[in-house]
Design a protein around this motif. Structure first.
Motif, PDB file in Angstrom:
ATOM      1  N   ASP A  14      40.172  37.421  36.475  1.00  0.00           N
ATOM      2  CA  ASP A  14      40.881  38.609  36.931  1.00  0.00           C
ATOM      3  C   ASP A  14      42.144  38.165  37.658  1.00  0.00           C
ATOM      4  OD1 ASP A  14      38.757  40.046  35.972  1.00  0.00           O
ATOM      5  OD2 ASP A  14      37.921  40.562  37.937  1.00  0.00           O
ATOM      6  N   ASN A  15      43.303  38.742  37.274  1.00  0.00           N
ATOM      7  CA  ASN A  15      44.536  38.337  37.934  1.00  0.00           C
ATOM      8  C   ASN A  15      45.460  39.522  38.131  1.00  0.00           C
ATOM      9  OD1 ASN A  15      46.907  38.150  35.748  1.00  0.00           O
ATOM     10  ND2 ASN A  15      44.988  37.512  34.773  1.00  0.00           N
ATOM     11  N   SER A  16      46.445  39.315  38.985  1.00  0.00           N
ATOM     12  CA  SER A  16      47.331  40.402  39.366  1.00  0.00           C
ATOM     13  C   SER A  16      48.414  40.623  38.320  1.00  0.00           C
ATOM     14  CB  SER A  16      47.985  40.110  40.712  1.00  0.00           C
ATOM     15  OG  SER A  16      48.907  41.125  41.044  1.00  0.00           O
ATOM     16  N   GLY A  70      50.020  37.125  38.271  1.00  0.00           N
ATOM     17  CA  GLY A  70      49.280  36.057  37.606  1.00  0.00           C
ATOM     18  C   GLY A  70      48.298  35.340  38.490  1.00  0.00           C
ATOM     19  N   ALA A  71      48.335  35.597  39.794  1.00  0.00           N
ATOM     20  CA  ALA A  71      47.413  34.921  40.706  1.00  0.00           C
ATOM     21  C   ALA A  71      46.019  35.544  40.609  1.00  0.00           C
ATOM     22  CB  ALA A  71      47.932  35.014  42.132  1.00  0.00           C
ATOM     23  N   PRO A  72      44.956  34.746  40.861  1.00  0.00           N
ATOM     24  CA  PRO A  72      43.597  35.279  40.775  1.00  0.00           C
ATOM     25  C   PRO A  72      43.315  36.302  41.869  1.00  0.00           C
ATOM     26  CG  PRO A  72      43.574  33.021  41.608  1.00  0.00           C
ATOM     27  CD  PRO A  72      44.968  33.301  41.155  1.00  0.00           C
ATOM     28  N   PRO A 121      42.752  37.455  29.722  1.00  0.00           N
ATOM     29  CA  PRO A 121      42.821  36.373  30.701  1.00  0.00           C
ATOM     30  C   PRO A 121      41.448  35.741  30.910  1.00  0.00           C
ATOM     31  CG  PRO A 121      43.746  38.423  31.575  1.00  0.00           C
ATOM     32  CD  PRO A 121      43.013  38.769  30.336  1.00  0.00           C
ATOM     33  N   ALA A 125      50.331  32.194  41.945  1.00  0.00           N
ATOM     34  CA  ALA A 125      49.798  31.840  40.629  1.00  0.00           C
ATOM     35  C   ALA A 125      49.336  30.381  40.648  1.00  0.00           C
ATOM     36  CB  ALA A 125      50.856  32.051  39.558  1.00  0.00           C
ATOM     37  N   ALA A 140      43.851  29.509  44.354  1.00  0.00           N
ATOM     38  CA  ALA A 140      42.633  30.298  44.597  1.00  0.00           C
ATOM     39  C   ALA A 140      42.088  29.945  45.973  1.00  0.00           C
ATOM     40  CB  ALA A 140      41.593  30.036  43.522  1.00  0.00           C
TER      41      ALA A 140
END
Length: 408
Positions: free
Chosen positions: A53-55, A105-107, A50, A86, A89
């Motif tokens: 950094d994402n979930s 997918g969210a930061p 990625p 997602a 931010a």
């Protein structure tokens, strides 16, 4: 290579073919147009995957230290200070002792080092009760975990499939340099031929060859153009050929190359510089012709008119030319070792290509030797290769075969 009187070896003609055709020039193409084509450049990642950094889960971003020791019997409760989806931010940093609801997918905000999945929480809105401890990095996809920036992703010569195409898109490539599909023009000759769907009439037959060869060319990755039937007249053939050269990287004809009185292709092209006609030490497919025609010296394959001979000749000579033009390797279809289930007889001095049905490493011959037996060919998925110096193979023999449905 003057016109042959005695049969030439298969390798001799194949060597001439591969020495004549050239790999097509490369140019950038939009990604969706590159499917099935060979890369003409090494591709390096211009971004990391990625890229942030994402979930990896729907849940809550936390500091692992803040939920240390949490259990179902003794949960840790934290205030929820926001929510990140997602593509969002909105929260740049997480304060100690707090949590942020986060989607896959969210930061991950700065300060958070783990994600607790919903399943380990009460899914609270203002405050969340967390019933499971976690560790730093848990459920967090770190920058470059998959692909690092600058990493070589694909090498030149790689054929672009769906997975490679998806990777190229994921690193932001809108175009990539590839070699195009060769344009293969297929011409059938014969005054007796009729198009499928039209009345036959006395002494006429339907033209299956042009469909067979055009389909084989398309399966090989080329753009195939099937031309209308050309009668047994050298002038008509020359006119049809001249009309087609403007859109051809390869021309393939079937019929008119044997020793008969109406072998129109041979009669029309015999005097052209660079053309060769002669017998090849193979069965089926003995009468062959190859050379270049027109101002641009377009390679032309003049194949026999019998359908099985034409198809076998395509596999042995035309397919390697198409793959070389596309920059795809290996050019020649590799043979595989198989076990014969039945005895086979062959003719001395010729390489025999025996139609067979292959399954689980075993090959069963299909039908007879006749080069007109298209029904048998349709039931085959392999060609057992009998060497020139072999006249008989008993059942159980370990032999080489071309597996016609195999990708290579």
């Amino acid at each position: 290579m003057p016109e042959a009187q005695n049969p030439v070896p298969v390798e001799e003609l194949l060597e001439r073919v591969l020495g004549t055709v050239q790999t097509l020039p490369d140019f950038p193409l939009p990604l969706m147009d590159t499917l099935g084509l060979a890369l003409a450049e090494d591709v390096h990642a211009e971004v990391a995957l990625p890229s942030f950094d994402n979930s990896a889960m729907d849940g809550y971003a936390v500091r692992a230290a803040d939920v240390e020791g949490a259990t179902a019997a003794d949960p840790v409760e934290l205030p929820v200070v926001g929510e990140i989806g997602a593509g969002q931010a909105s929260i740049l940093a997480l304060s100690p002792g707090t949590a942020v609801k986060i989607m896959t997918g969210a930061p991950v905000p700065a300060g958070a080092d783990a994600v607790v999945p919903y399943e380990a929480t009460d899914r609270g809105v203002a405050r969340v009760r967390i019933s499971e401890a976690t560790a730093p990095g848990r459920h967090v996809r770190r920058v470059g975990d998959d692909v690092e920036r600058g990493e070589k992703l694909l090498e030149a010569g790689t054929v672009v499939g769906p997975r490679q195409l998806g990777l190229l898109a994921a690193v932001g490539r809108a175009t990539v340099r590839t070699r195009p599909r060769p344009r293969v023009v297929v011409i059938s000759t014969g005054s007796e031929l009729r198009d499928p769907g039209t009345p036959l009439g006395e002494g006429a037959i339907y033209d299956g060859n042009s469909f067979l060869l055009a389909a084989a060319a398309r399966e090989a990755g080329a753009l195939a153009y099937r031309v209308g039937i050309v009668p047994d007249d050298p002038h008509s053939f020359r006119e049809a050929l001249a009309d087609q050269l403007v859109r051809a990287d390869i021309v393939v004809t079937s019929g008119g190359v044997s020793q008969g009185d109406f072998d129109v292709v041979k009669e029309a092209l015999r005097g052209d510089e660079g053309m060769w006609f002669g017998p090849v030490a193979m069965q089926p497919g003995k009468p062959q012709g190859f050379g270049t025609v027109g101002e641009d010296r377009v390679p032309i394959f003049t194949l026999p008119g019998n359908p099985v001979s034409a198809y076998v000749s395509f596999q042995v000579f035309v397919l390697p030319a198409i793959r070389k033009m596309m920059g795809v390797g290996p050019a020649v279809r590799p043979t595989r070792t198989v076990t014969l289930t039945e005895a086979v007889k062959a003719t001395a001095g010729r390489r025999q290509y025996v139609r067979a049905r292959h399954a689980d490493g075993r090959a069963t011959p299909v039908g007879g030797h006749g080069s007109h037996l298209l029904g048998d060919l349709s039931q085959s998925n392999a060609l057992v290769v009998v060497p020139e110096d072999v006249t008989a193979l008993p059942a159980g023999s370990r032999v080489q075969a071309l597996l016609l449905d195999e990708e290579f």
